[in-house]
Motif scaffolding. Structure first.
Motif, PDB file in Angstrom:
ATOM      1  N   SER A  72       0.890  -1.074  -0.064  1.00  0.00           N
ATOM      2  CA  SER A  72      -0.084   0.088  -0.062  1.00  0.00           C
ATOM      3  C   SER A  72       0.767   1.296  -0.136  1.00  0.00           C
ATOM      4  O   SER A  72       1.709   1.463   0.716  1.00  0.00           O
ATOM      5  CB  SER A  72      -0.969  -0.039   1.202  1.00  0.00           C
ATOM      6  OG  SER A  72      -2.014   1.026   1.132  1.00  0.00           O
ATOM      7  N   GLY A  73       0.514   1.984  -1.244  1.00  0.00           N
ATOM      8  CA  GLY A  73       1.372   3.505  -0.909  1.00  0.00           C
ATOM      9  C   GLY A  73       2.658   3.271  -1.746  1.00  0.00           C
ATOM     10  O   GLY A  73       3.513   4.163  -2.031  1.00  0.00           O
ATOM     11  N   GLY A  75       2.738   3.220  -4.983  1.00  0.00           N
ATOM     12  CA  GLY A  75       2.602   4.005  -6.355  1.00  0.00           C
ATOM     13  C   GLY A  75       1.961   3.387  -7.397  1.00  0.00           C
ATOM     14  O   GLY A  75       1.799   3.881  -8.447  1.00  0.00           O
ATOM     15  N   LYS A  76       1.302   2.267  -7.105  1.00  0.00           N
ATOM     16  CA  LYS A  76       0.436   1.379  -8.179  1.00  0.00           C
ATOM     17  C   LYS A  76      -0.529   2.190  -8.714  1.00  0.00           C
ATOM     18  O   LYS A  76      -0.730   2.217  -9.911  1.00  0.00           O
ATOM     19  CB  LYS A  76      -0.124   0.204  -7.492  1.00  0.00           C
ATOM     20  CG  LYS A  76       1.129  -0.909  -6.945  1.00  0.00           C
ATOM     21  CD  LYS A  76       0.334  -2.248  -6.343  1.00  0.00           C
ATOM     22  CE  LYS A  76      -0.532  -1.953  -5.124  1.00  0.00           C
ATOM     23  NZ  LYS A  76      -0.183  -1.285  -4.038  1.00  0.00           N
ATOM     24  N   SER A  77      -1.482   2.642  -8.047  1.00  0.00           N
ATOM     25  CA  SER A  77      -2.449   3.363  -8.606  1.00  0.00           C
ATOM     26  C   SER A  77      -2.152   4.723  -9.349  1.00  0.00           C
ATOM     27  O   SER A  77      -2.574   5.219 -10.406  1.00  0.00           O
ATOM     28  CB  SER A  77      -3.688   3.888  -7.604  1.00  0.00           C
ATOM     29  OG  SER A  77      -3.915   3.013  -6.734  1.00  0.00           O
ATOM     30  N   THR A  78      -1.171   5.381  -8.816  1.00  0.00           N
ATOM     31  CA  THR A  78      -0.551   6.525  -9.528  1.00  0.00           C
ATOM     32  C   THR A  78      -0.114   6.209 -10.787  1.00  0.00           C
ATOM     33  O   THR A  78      -0.317   6.752 -11.703  1.00  0.00           O
ATOM     34  CB  THR A  78       0.723   7.284  -8.698  1.00  0.00           C
ATOM     35  OG1 THR A  78       0.234   7.568  -7.238  1.00  0.00           O
ATOM     36  CG2 THR A  78       1.244   8.540  -9.062  1.00  0.00           C
TER      37      THR A  78
HETATM   38  N1  LIG Z   1      -3.893  12.901  -5.219  1.00  0.00           N
HETATM   39  C1  LIG Z   1      -3.091  12.607  -4.150  1.00  0.00           C
HETATM   40  N2  LIG Z   1      -2.534  13.846  -3.485  1.00  0.00           N
HETATM   41  C2  LIG Z   1      -1.416  13.535  -2.533  1.00  0.00           C
HETATM   42  N3  LIG Z   1      -0.851  12.569  -2.144  1.00  0.00           N
HETATM   43  C3  LIG Z   1      -1.183  11.293  -3.122  1.00  0.00           C
HETATM   44  C4  LIG Z   1      -2.251  11.251  -4.131  1.00  0.00           C
HETATM   45  N4  LIG Z   1      -2.280  10.417  -4.718  1.00  0.00           N
HETATM   46  C5  LIG Z   1      -1.305   9.516  -4.104  1.00  0.00           C
HETATM   47  N5  LIG Z   1      -0.632   9.909  -3.411  1.00  0.00           N
HETATM   48  C6  LIG Z   1       0.470   9.493  -2.509  1.00  0.00           C
HETATM   49  O1  LIG Z   1       1.338   8.842  -3.262  1.00  0.00           O
HETATM   50  C7  LIG Z   1       1.830   7.739  -2.640  1.00  0.00           C
HETATM   51  C8  LIG Z   1       1.448   6.551  -3.801  1.00  0.00           C
HETATM   52  O2  LIG Z   1      -0.049   6.433  -3.583  1.00  0.00           O
HETATM   53  P1  LIG Z   1      -0.740   5.401  -4.644  1.00  0.00           P
HETATM   54  O3  LIG Z   1      -2.114   5.522  -4.328  1.00  0.00           O
HETATM   55  O4  LIG Z   1      -0.177   5.291  -6.071  1.00  0.00           O
HETATM   56  O5  LIG Z   1      -0.161   3.823  -4.016  1.00  0.00           O
HETATM   57  P2  LIG Z   1      -0.844   2.255  -4.096  1.00  0.00           P
HETATM   58  O6  LIG Z   1       0.643   1.655  -4.362  1.00  0.00           O
HETATM   59  O7  LIG Z   1      -1.754   2.307  -5.181  1.00  0.00           O
HETATM   60  O8  LIG Z   1      -1.312   2.191  -2.829  1.00  0.00           O
HETATM   61  P3  LIG Z   1      -2.766   1.216  -2.438  1.00  0.00           P
HETATM   62  O9  LIG Z   1      -2.431  -0.317  -2.945  1.00  0.00           O
HETATM   63  O10 LIG Z   1      -2.835   1.590  -0.988  1.00  0.00           O
HETATM   64  O11 LIG Z   1      -4.098   1.718  -3.453  1.00  0.00           O
HETATM   65  C9  LIG Z   1       1.261   7.584  -1.486  1.00  0.00           C
HETATM   66  O12 LIG Z   1       2.241   7.986  -0.444  1.00  0.00           O
HETATM   67  C10 LIG Z   1       0.110   8.345  -1.440  1.00  0.00           C
HETATM   68  O13 LIG Z   1      -0.432   8.989  -0.198  1.00  0.00           O
END
Ligand SMILES: Nc1ncnc2c1ncn2[C@@H]1O[C@H](COP(=O)(O)OP(=O)(O)OP(=O)(O)O)[C@@H](O)[C@H]1O
Length: 253
Positions: free
Chosen positions: A38-39, A41-44
């Motif tokens: 979690s966090g 960066g996958k969704s980003t």
């Molecule tokens: N719109 C936003 N504004 C500020 N910070 C963000 C935003 N989107 C993501 N982040 C930050 O960027 C980092 C990567 O987030 P992301 O959602 O891409 O992770 P993830 O791997 O998809 O996590 P998860 O499995 O929990 O969905 C995290 O620290 C998150 O808090």
């Protein structure tokens, strides 16, 4: 050029580095998992790909075009080639399965002629054609997930993008979802799936891109879930490296 290219992409939110200097290419017809805790960066990464976010540095290319220079009027055409399955695109409980899937066609202005055939084909593909006129709350969790997949596939996309598609599913339903992905892959589509479902990733033996704290630490073919992504020491190493780099830059200044 590959179908999807990330070229030295960095994304920073305020002070938070979500992705740092990420580069990879995905060829047409590849099946790729993006993993990391979690966090990581996958969704980003997926949001940059669908042009819902812009990179802070670097370039993303889709179908041989730099997304950064797409004109406003070219964006719908680009997105039409992507099928997106995301928990954020929720379902509407007061609409039938058929109507929920129809929304995806309206969104890309493909409502009208041939619509019923497209919807029933998508529902058939995911095995819930007989539920077309049911409401979401009358479906099991697995069937609801299939409806979201039908909605992504109804536009006949070149690339299917899914963010945590098995997050709320029991093991059987999650496995069924993987078999559907395999079938879609067999039909020649490109699949990019963000997940932390380690058993499923390990069984599937596909390409696996592993993110740790926004850094790409592994990109392997026929891979199993990379334990590194869950390893606190690996995360510390990435963060330490980032700090060292920062210090070096400050010293240069
Ligand atoms: N719109 C936003 N504004 C500020 N910070 C963000 C935003 N989107 C993501 N982040 C930050 O960027 C980092 C990567 O987030 P992301 O959602 O891409 O992770 P993830 O791997 O998809 O996590 P998860 O499995 O929990 O969905 C995290 O620290 C998150 O808090």
């Amino acid at each position: 050029m590959a179908e999807i290219v990330f070229d030295h992409v960095t994304k920073v939110f305020q002070e938070q580095i979500a992705l740092e200097d990420i580069s990879f290419q995905i060829e047409k017809g590849e099946f790729v998992f993006v993993t990391g805790k979690s966090g990581a960066g996958k969704s980003t990464l997926l949001e940059l790909l669908i042009k819902q976010q812009e990179p802070t540095a670097g370039n993303v290319f889709g179908f041989q075009k730099a997304l950064g220079v797409l004109k406003e009027k070219e964006i719908p055409h680009y997105r039409r080639r992507l099928g997106i399955m995301s928990p954020e695109i929720g379902m509407l409980n007061n609409m039938t399965v058929y109507e929920n899937v129809a929304l995806a066609l309206y969104a890309v202005e493909q409502g009208g002629k041939g619509m019923k055939r497209k919807i029933m084909r998508a529902l058939g593909l995911v095995g819930i054609a007989e539920k077309a006129y049911a409401y979401p709350k009358e479906l099991s969790g697995g069937e609801q997930a299939r409806m979201l997949l039908a909605r992504a596939m109804v536009v006949n996309p070149d690339v299917l993008i899914a963010d945590e598609p098995t997050a709320n599913l029991d093991p059987d339903a999650a496995w069924d979802m993987m078999l559907l992905f395999n079938e879609i892959h067999r039909q020649g589509k490109t699949l990019i799936i963000a997940t932390h479902a380690r058993e499923l990733v390990t069984i599937m033996r596909k390409r696996v891109i592993t993110l740790v704290a926004g850094a790409l630490v592994a990109d392997e073919k026929n891979a199993i879930y990379n334990q590194k992504a869950m390893d606190i020491f690996e995360e510390r190493r990435v963060l330490q490296e980032r700090e060292n780099k920062l210090e070096k830059n400050i010293n240069i200044l």
